[in-house]
Design an enzyme around this catalytic site. Sequence first.
Site, PDB file in Angstrom:
ATOM      1  CE  LYS A  79    -109.787 -37.535 -29.606  1.00 48.89           C
ATOM      2  NZ  LYS A  79    -109.982 -37.939 -28.199  1.00 48.89           N
ATOM      3  CB  SER A 154    -113.881 -37.412 -27.688  1.00 49.81           C
ATOM      4  OG  SER A 154    -112.622 -37.566 -27.135  1.00 49.81           O
ATOM      5  CB  SER A 178    -111.868 -39.681 -24.961  1.00 48.82           C
ATOM      6  OG  SER A 178    -112.881 -38.809 -24.527  1.00 48.82           O
TER       7      SER A 178
END
Lengths: 487, 95
Positions: A79, A154, A178
Amino acid sequence: MDICNLTALELGEKIRSGELTPTDAVNGVIAAAEKKDKIYNCYTSLEKEQAYKLAKEVEKRIKNGEVLSSLAGVPVAVKDNICEKGKLTTCASGMLEGFRPPYDATVITKIKKAGMIPLGKLNMDEFAMGSSTESSVIGCSKNPWNTDCVAGGSSGGAAAAVKSGEGIIALATDTGGSIRQPCSFCGVTGLKPTYGTVSRYGLIAFASSLDTVGTVAKNARDTAALYSIISGKDDKDLTSKDTEKFSLSELENRSLKGVKIGIPKELLGGIGTDTARCIESAVATLKALGADVNEISMPILNYTVSAYYIIACAEASSNLARYDGVRYGHRTFRASSLEEMYINSRSEGFGTEVKKRIMLGNFVLSEGFYDAYYGKALKVKGLISESFEEAFKSFDYLLAPVSSGTAYKTGECSNRSLGVYKDDIYTACVNLAGLPSLALPCGFSEGGMPIGMQLIGKAFDERGLLSVGVAFQSVTDYHAKTPEELI
Amino acid sequence: MNISDELINNLQSLSKITLTDTEREKVKNELKELLEYMKILDGLGTDGAELLSHILSPYSVFREDEVKPSVLAEELLSNAPETKDGCFAVPKSLE
């Protein structure tokens, strides 16, 4: 053979046996990403040079007889808020455009030591603030099951990559849900570990008391393998703790006879009929495996969303104060004074959602409002933590939905900000209590969209959680299904 | 909860951020809605409840005062928009 169709452990096995090389694995992921990313938009960047270099190094280490992990040679997508030395790391924000960290996050150091190959930075909501990846500077990641829907947030890029076959396994982060929400939206498995089990050194901070680094994978076994590599005390993160080591075989064949699972009834409110049906079906599966499943009341959880947004935004306002255009990141061209440089750099670099949350954070910390908001929220956090502690006196695990429904349609979130925030009730309470939670696919809606559930465990009981996950996935195949119209 | 222009201006100042006109409207409305929702906290009795800052009890960690490698200064300067003599260069702040 499409390398991305393999699980991480299967690929690791083929590399160990010599059937495939780490370079084959890297080539496979790059080919898949180059073919599919224009559709699913999972990656903010895909820098190949370091990956090929690492692949060759791993090949050498294997040849020299070095004993590496079960995932040696396996590419892992990262990420875009986890620092990798020399590689673009932007948090999907204009504020960090072009930023190349001068150091590796501890989790990156650990995966490299284990012989894994970080490859690709995954799309996310800007600075991890969001539930759809729509606040990303490169736009949202599309859901592999329906490209009119978002992948979630996210960590949408991570979940979409693992399901679409653009990646095999990923590192991601969970501050209020997330990892778990996009995993639920995309039909993959996600672990938000106990706060303190995985070092946050090198994780670009959003809310430091809530941020956790975790995993997005095809199944619970891959999750366990990656978690074992990244977890453990780190001198560079003083909030990290020693963690229990366990082997994969210890997770297999766990009998769930007599295991007590509680469902907080406050987390059954507001869910759609499809989600209710899938949760009921998961309960039936767990009962068939021998578990006792009962409801429990935890009324304090109704205050989750308020407490979470107050605390997270307060911490974010402090953490994001470092973005001032001085040492790194975007600097404005319009600055006749230092003050103007700060204001214009930040105003140009941050997106609207980030600005809003910084302002909310400053509001709740400001004079006259501090006690009523921030002080109150910290009390609620304490009460939520106590409520979970009390619940775990009667239950071994708790089960809950991850979201009220399936993946949002693109554009849906922009007009219902509060509605989307309220969906965090299911997940953010776990972050406030610092507990571990494993998100598992548990069914599909009438429209064919994935639905996930989460198993919440006692602090530091990742082994228990993962063994229940493995047991659940040994009798269900939701996690193994792929969209028919996958590119 | 009244979200006045004065409050927004104050928050902009605290945050070192300026909103565009479009952003201002959106942020004002969303903050109003959110703070209205958060009134739910007023109804919750929390007298005597402890403020929980840290989930894990924090404690100080020490090490021996030995020189160990850190990050090189050149690497730390590598992302700087402007440098001068090994320092980060910024617009003048003092007359």
